[in-house]
Design a protein around this motif. Structure first.
Motif, PDB file in Angstrom:
ATOM      1  N   VAL A 141       0.752  -1.284  -0.006  1.00 50.14           N
ATOM      2  CA  VAL A 141       0.001   0.050  -0.021  1.00 50.14           C
ATOM      3  C   VAL A 141       0.852   1.377   0.000  1.00 50.14           C
ATOM      4  O   VAL A 141       0.381   2.286  -0.782  1.00 50.14           O
ATOM      5  CB  VAL A 141      -0.939   0.065   1.075  1.00 50.14           C
ATOM      6  CG1 VAL A 141      -1.639   1.220   1.522  1.00 50.14           C
ATOM      7  CG2 VAL A 141      -2.136  -1.115   1.046  1.00 50.14           C
ATOM      8  N   PRO A 143       3.508   3.976  -0.894  1.00 51.80           N
ATOM      9  CA  PRO A 143       4.080   4.092  -2.234  1.00 51.80           C
ATOM     10  C   PRO A 143       5.644   4.188  -2.024  1.00 51.80           C
ATOM     11  O   PRO A 143       6.105   4.500  -1.116  1.00 51.80           O
ATOM     12  CB  PRO A 143       3.503   5.412  -2.506  1.00 51.80           C
ATOM     13  CG  PRO A 143       2.840   6.217  -1.493  1.00 51.80           C
ATOM     14  CD  PRO A 143       2.402   5.069  -0.383  1.00 51.80           C
ATOM     15  N   TYR A 145       8.119   5.929  -2.852  1.00 50.64           N
ATOM     16  CA  TYR A 145       8.841   7.193  -2.616  1.00 50.64           C
ATOM     17  C   TYR A 145       8.659   7.544  -1.128  1.00 50.64           C
ATOM     18  O   TYR A 145       9.781   7.955  -0.645  1.00 50.64           O
ATOM     19  CB  TYR A 145       8.287   8.383  -3.566  1.00 50.64           C
ATOM     20  CG  TYR A 145       7.010   8.527  -3.639  1.00 50.64           C
ATOM     21  CD1 TYR A 145       6.374   8.195  -4.775  1.00 50.64           C
ATOM     22  CD2 TYR A 145       6.215   9.396  -2.623  1.00 50.64           C
ATOM     23  CE1 TYR A 145       4.965   8.399  -4.973  1.00 50.64           C
ATOM     24  CE2 TYR A 145       4.935   9.901  -2.975  1.00 50.64           C
ATOM     25  CZ  TYR A 145       4.226   9.302  -3.969  1.00 50.64           C
ATOM     26  OH  TYR A 145       3.118   9.455  -4.211  1.00 50.64           O
ATOM     27  N   VAL A 146       7.610   6.967  -0.516  1.00 55.62           N
ATOM     28  CA  VAL A 146       7.472   7.214   0.975  1.00 55.62           C
ATOM     29  C   VAL A 146       8.530   6.157   1.471  1.00 55.62           C
ATOM     30  O   VAL A 146       9.282   6.440   2.526  1.00 55.62           O
ATOM     31  CB  VAL A 146       6.087   6.896   1.394  1.00 55.62           C
ATOM     32  CG1 VAL A 146       6.106   7.033   2.892  1.00 55.62           C
ATOM     33  CG2 VAL A 146       5.176   8.046   0.762  1.00 55.62           C
ATOM     34  N   VAL A 256      10.497   6.616 -10.435  1.00 58.56           N
ATOM     35  CA  VAL A 256      10.443   7.315  -9.257  1.00 58.56           C
ATOM     36  C   VAL A 256      11.385   7.430  -8.295  1.00 58.56           C
ATOM     37  O   VAL A 256      12.156   8.080  -7.776  1.00 58.56           O
ATOM     38  CB  VAL A 256       8.896   7.179  -8.655  1.00 58.56           C
ATOM     39  CG1 VAL A 256       8.866   8.068  -7.422  1.00 58.56           C
ATOM     40  CG2 VAL A 256       7.974   7.348  -9.639  1.00 58.56           C
TER      41      VAL A 256
ATOM     42  N   VAL B 223      -3.904   9.347  -5.131  1.00 65.93           N
ATOM     43  CA  VAL B 223      -3.079  10.343  -4.381  1.00 65.93           C
ATOM     44  C   VAL B 223      -1.664   9.940  -4.659  1.00 65.93           C
ATOM     45  O   VAL B 223      -0.850  10.796  -4.552  1.00 65.93           O
ATOM     46  CB  VAL B 223      -3.410   9.873  -2.878  1.00 65.93           C
ATOM     47  CG1 VAL B 223      -2.307  10.343  -1.953  1.00 65.93           C
ATOM     48  CG2 VAL B 223      -4.806  10.333  -2.681  1.00 65.93           C
ATOM     49  N   ILE B 224      -1.349   8.530  -4.809  1.00 62.88           N
ATOM     50  CA  ILE B 224      -0.032   7.810  -5.040  1.00 62.88           C
ATOM     51  C   ILE B 224       0.437   8.389  -6.375  1.00 62.88           C
ATOM     52  O   ILE B 224       1.433   9.028  -6.510  1.00 62.88           O
ATOM     53  CB  ILE B 224       0.204   6.391  -5.198  1.00 62.88           C
ATOM     54  CG1 ILE B 224      -0.266   6.067  -3.589  1.00 62.88           C
ATOM     55  CG2 ILE B 224       1.391   5.894  -5.451  1.00 62.88           C
ATOM     56  CD1 ILE B 224      -0.487   4.452  -3.555  1.00 62.88           C
ATOM     57  N   LEU B 225      -0.239   8.299  -7.448  1.00 58.77           N
ATOM     58  CA  LEU B 225       0.350   8.820  -8.787  1.00 58.77           C
ATOM     59  C   LEU B 225       0.374  10.156  -8.873  1.00 58.77           C
ATOM     60  O   LEU B 225       1.337  10.741  -9.511  1.00 58.77           O
ATOM     61  CB  LEU B 225      -0.900   8.289  -9.878  1.00 58.77           C
ATOM     62  CG  LEU B 225      -0.490   8.224 -11.315  1.00 58.77           C
ATOM     63  CD1 LEU B 225       0.599   7.141 -11.235  1.00 58.77           C
ATOM     64  CD2 LEU B 225      -1.435   7.646 -11.920  1.00 58.77           C
ATOM     65  N   GLY B 227       1.240  11.986  -6.301  1.00 59.31           N
ATOM     66  CA  GLY B 227       2.387  12.436  -5.637  1.00 59.31           C
ATOM     67  C   GLY B 227       3.866  12.186  -6.536  1.00 59.31           C
ATOM     68  O   GLY B 227       4.622  12.832  -6.493  1.00 59.31           O
ATOM     69  N   ALA B 228       3.488  10.947  -7.042  1.00 61.13           N
ATOM     70  CA  ALA B 228       4.958  10.354  -7.991  1.00 61.13           C
ATOM     71  C   ALA B 228       5.024  11.425  -9.173  1.00 61.13           C
ATOM     72  O   ALA B 228       6.216  11.624  -9.469  1.00 61.13           O
ATOM     73  CB  ALA B 228       4.651   8.878  -8.276  1.00 61.13           C
ATOM     74  N   LEU B 265       4.976  13.340   3.649  1.00 58.49           N
ATOM     75  CA  LEU B 265       5.391  11.668   3.996  1.00 58.49           C
ATOM     76  C   LEU B 265       4.215  11.439   4.743  1.00 58.49           C
ATOM     77  O   LEU B 265       3.538  10.517   4.438  1.00 58.49           O
ATOM     78  CB  LEU B 265       6.616  11.344   4.854  1.00 58.49           C
ATOM     79  CG  LEU B 265       7.983  11.273   3.644  1.00 58.49           C
ATOM     80  CD1 LEU B 265       8.978  11.088   4.683  1.00 58.49           C
ATOM     81  CD2 LEU B 265       7.869  10.541   2.573  1.00 58.49           C
ATOM     82  N   ILE B 268       0.642  11.774   3.062  1.00 59.49           N
ATOM     83  CA  ILE B 268       0.422  10.793   1.889  1.00 59.49           C
ATOM     84  C   ILE B 268       0.070   9.500   2.419  1.00 59.49           C
ATOM     85  O   ILE B 268      -0.830   8.716   2.101  1.00 59.49           O
ATOM     86  CB  ILE B 268       1.613  10.974   0.909  1.00 59.49           C
ATOM     87  CG1 ILE B 268       1.826  12.037   0.114  1.00 59.49           C
ATOM     88  CG2 ILE B 268       1.452   9.626  -0.128  1.00 59.49           C
ATOM     89  CD1 ILE B 268       2.978  12.231  -0.679  1.00 59.49           C
ATOM     90  N   THR B 269       0.947   9.238   3.625  1.00 63.23           N
ATOM     91  CA  THR B 269       0.709   7.896   4.023  1.00 63.23           C
ATOM     92  C   THR B 269      -0.498   7.955   4.715  1.00 63.23           C
ATOM     93  O   THR B 269      -1.264   6.713   4.698  1.00 63.23           O
ATOM     94  CB  THR B 269       1.925   7.588   5.158  1.00 63.23           C
ATOM     95  OG1 THR B 269       3.107   7.900   4.581  1.00 63.23           O
ATOM     96  CG2 THR B 269       1.725   6.083   5.704  1.00 63.23           C
ATOM     97  N   VAL B 272      -3.344   7.292   2.095  1.00 66.50           N
ATOM     98  CA  VAL B 272      -3.208   5.985   1.209  1.00 66.50           C
ATOM     99  C   VAL B 272      -3.564   5.081   2.235  1.00 66.50           C
ATOM    100  O   VAL B 272      -4.619   4.116   1.886  1.00 66.50           O
ATOM    101  CB  VAL B 272      -1.856   5.831   0.712  1.00 66.50           C
ATOM    102  CG1 VAL B 272      -1.870   4.257   0.328  1.00 66.50           C
ATOM    103  CG2 VAL B 272      -1.656   6.786  -0.345  1.00 66.50           C
ATOM    104  N   VAL B 273      -3.186   4.794   3.558  1.00 68.71           N
ATOM    105  CA  VAL B 273      -3.550   3.979   4.500  1.00 68.71           C
ATOM    106  C   VAL B 273      -5.086   4.184   4.766  1.00 68.71           C
ATOM    107  O   VAL B 273      -5.774   3.116   4.715  1.00 68.71           O
ATOM    108  CB  VAL B 273      -2.641   4.043   5.747  1.00 68.71           C
ATOM    109  CG1 VAL B 273      -3.102   3.095   6.742  1.00 68.71           C
ATOM    110  CG2 VAL B 273      -1.464   3.657   5.322  1.00 68.71           C
ATOM    111  N   ASN B 276      -7.377   2.704   2.007  1.00 60.75           N
ATOM    112  CA  ASN B 276      -7.352   1.274   1.836  1.00 60.75           C
ATOM    113  C   ASN B 276      -8.026   0.675   2.984  1.00 60.75           C
ATOM    114  O   ASN B 276      -8.793  -0.197   2.794  1.00 60.75           O
ATOM    115  CB  ASN B 276      -5.787   0.834   1.914  1.00 60.75           C
ATOM    116  CG  ASN B 276      -5.102   0.915   0.441  1.00 60.75           C
ATOM    117  OD1 ASN B 276      -5.372  -0.024  -0.246  1.00 60.75           O
ATOM    118  ND2 ASN B 276      -4.667   1.957   0.198  1.00 60.75           N
TER     119      ASN B 276
END
Lengths: 314, 288
Positions: A141, A143, A145-146, A256, B223-225, B227-228, B265, B268-269, B272-273, B276
């Motif tokens: 889950v 990403p 980069y984190v 990335v 969110v992940i994409l 951010g990337a 960090l 985002i975490t 995402v968490v 999910n």
């Protein structure tokens, strides 16, 4: 096997050809004229035309495609519009590094995937199961980069056991090179290993519930041998397919992760080429990526056919 | 006389306290933690002007100060911008992208799925389109689309929509095909329900579960994409604040100024968490 290859190879080649045309077309259809960009501010129309002619942009589209492809198969992708110098030189310097990172990640994800999968199928106590599934969920889950930043903070900044970023060739000095590749490859591998471990776990549990496993057990085959010699090999073919599909994820993720670890690979080049619309570089990059996918898919299918006679004879 | 009669019939089929199956799923520890994480991030993003007095682009004279120095609660970046402001306004710009892209993907994907289940020829075309889109890993698609459309917010939205449309489409298509042949659907058809009524009143309410669950998952992918893409410089570009670009800018200062990276960090975490967990909670609620 030859018959299977004869059926499988032309289709791979066709996909590649089709993709190359699509890549060529898509990037030609975009707005914005590289000749005008190159001519600088306030150019005369004649100067723009001269540059356009120089780059071959005034020729018919199909002729441009044919000459581009003709050169591309000989490793000549033209000259970069903006950075100058030949595209193949530009890519050549970087491809090796990205391949090194991706291969490293591949090794880690297979190793971790197998270990975690076998553990998942054999560890029976509740605490162990919870721990394993939590680890897999987090790897899947969060990403890359984190995770990358957390690793750099822990291993490079706090404990100072590994370099925070950069690259040393692993061929020139394996020990130093390994220190540089360890973190980025591991970060890249974590989500893939979580996916693979699930396939390994399910495959082993499935195989152990089959009749042949029960027969082997009743004939006195020790559990350890049952697991390694009977269940695991039968669990592997789907894992291989999953791995083939994850190669794309690894390559995409590498873009990335390279940025996180200042790894001089294709990622940084891709970012520059894309933001500046350097068509020849972008085309070469995309063609390279597609070629890798097609070849990996082909190799996966061939390996599958070798493992499973039903595939190659069917 | 058997003991069975002592059990009231209603006990066996006791009505759950919460009738809506999604709400029931969310009212579990997993769902509550997920909602709390996402809600907290959304709340501080919405309340950004109340929580910080600095403009996210305003450059003060103090560069790279630690958290708590002066009136910079979370410190400043290398050109003296207030990091808390950058973080809170970064949340806003991320949420905007996610809230634009995921509904587009859901609508287009579900529309295509309806089309595919209605007609055989359309089904083949739609399936091939989904195969094509799914054969690109998200970030490679991101690079390609950016090469065509240029860098910008619109590009990210298109990329996320392209990545998630086939996921929504496949889920709904599969679910419709399964439910259309279930006994209750056949019974409704025999009972005289027309194709439209069958779809809207009987099949869709039952086939919607995987789509609802996937909304949360798609948001986490978004969110992940985002951010990337912003992280590698093909997303939202500085000076505009975004979580990914702030994270990229913080990289050289990880040793001396860890708070700089910690903000994006953590956010985002958490997102995402949280998303999910919500997806898992919805999934469990729908399955029960």
């Amino acid at each position: 096997m030859t018959g299977y290859l004869l059926r499988r190879l032309p289709s791979a080649f066709g996909v590649l050809l089709l993709a190359s045309f699509a890549i060529f077309l898509v990037l030609r259809a975009v707005p914005g004229d590289p000749a005008e960009t190159l001519a600088g501010s306030d150019p005369s129309p004649a100067a723009v035309d001269a540059i356009r002619h120089d780059l071959g942009l005034d020729r018919p589209l199909l002729a441009q495609y044919a000459s581009w492809l003709g050169h591309a198969v000989r490793g000549d992708f033209g000259r970069s519009y903006l950075i100058g110098g030949s595209v193949s030189d530009l890519l050549g310097q970087r491809i090796g590094n990205t391949v090194e990172l991706t291969l490293g990640a591949l090794v880690f994800s297979v190793t971790l995937g197998l270990v975690l999968g076998v553990l998942g199928a054999t560890v029976k106590n509740r605490f162990g199961q919870t721990l394993l599934s939590a680890f897999n969920s987090v790897s899947l889950v969060v990403p890359g980069y984190v995770t990358g930043f957390v690793f750099v903070f822990l291993f490079a900044v706090t404990w100072q056991v590994l370099p925070a970023g950069g690259h040393e060739s692993i061929l020139a000095d394996p020990q130093i090179g390994f220190q540089y590749v360890l973190m980025p490859a591991l970060v890249l591998a974590l989500p893939v290993s979580a996916i693979l471990s699930r396939y390994v776990k399910d495959g082993i549990e499935q195989a152990l519930s089959e009749d042949y496993a029960r027969t082997a057990k009743s004939l006195g085959v020790p559990p350890r041998r049952l697991l390694w010699r009977h269940a695991l090999p039968n669990a592997l073919p789907p894992v291989l397919t999953a791995l083939g599909m994850q190669i794309g994820v690894l390559l995409g993720g590498a873009v990335v992760i390279e940025a996180v670890f200042a790894w001089p690979g294709l990622g940084t080049l891709a970012e520059q080429a894309v933001t500046r619309r350097d068509y020849p570089v972008v085309q070469a990059l995309l063609l390279f990526l597609v070629a890798v996918f097609v070849v990996v898919q082909l190799l996966t299918d061939i390996a599958y056919a070798l493992l499973d006679p039903r595939v190659r004879l069917g | 006389m058997t003991t069975l009669t002592a059990v009231p019939a209603s006990a066996a089929v006791r009505r759950p306290r919460i009738r809506n199956r999604y709400l029931r799923g969310l009212a579990t520890p997993r769902g509550v933690i997920g909602l709390a994480l996402v809600g907290l991030v959304l709340a501080v993003g919405l309340a950004a002007p109340l929580l910080t007095s600095y403009d996210p682009d305003f450059q003060t004279a103090d560069a790279l100060v630690s958290p708590g120095t002066g009136d910079h609660l979370w410190g400043t970046d290398e050109i003296g911008r207030d990091l808390l402001s950058r973080l809170l306004y970064g949340i806003r710009s991320d949420v905007l992208v996610v809230l634009a892209a995921v509904p587009i993907a859901a609508l287009v994907g579900c529309g295509l799925a309806l089309l595919a289940t209605a007609h055989r020829a359309a089904d083949v075309a739609v399936q091939r389109l989904f195969d094509l889109l799914l054969s690109f890993p998200g970030l490679i698609l991101g690079l390609t689309v950016t090469a065509i459309m240029g860098v910008g917010r619109g590009t990210i939205i298109v990329v996320i929509a392209l990545v998630e449309t086939p996921a929504f489409g496949r889920l709904l298509r599969g679910a419709i095909l399964v439910h259309r042949d279930r006994e209750y659907a056949v019974a409704a058809r025999v009972g005289g329900a027309g194709p439209l009524r069958l779809l809207t009143r009987h099949v869709l309410p039952n086939a919607a579960d995987p789509v609802v669950v996937h909304v949360a998952l798609a948001m986490s992918v978004a969110v992940i994409l985002e951010g990337a893409m912003s992280f590698i410089g093909i997303g939202i570009r500085p000076p505009e604040a975004s979580l990914g670009s702030t994270l990229a800018a913080s990289r050289p200062y990880l040793e001396d100024h860890p708070a700089y990276a910690l903000g994006p960090l953590a956010v985002i975490t958490a997102l995402v968490v949280g998303l999910n967990l919500i997806a898992e909670a919805l999934n469990r609620g729908a399955r029960r």
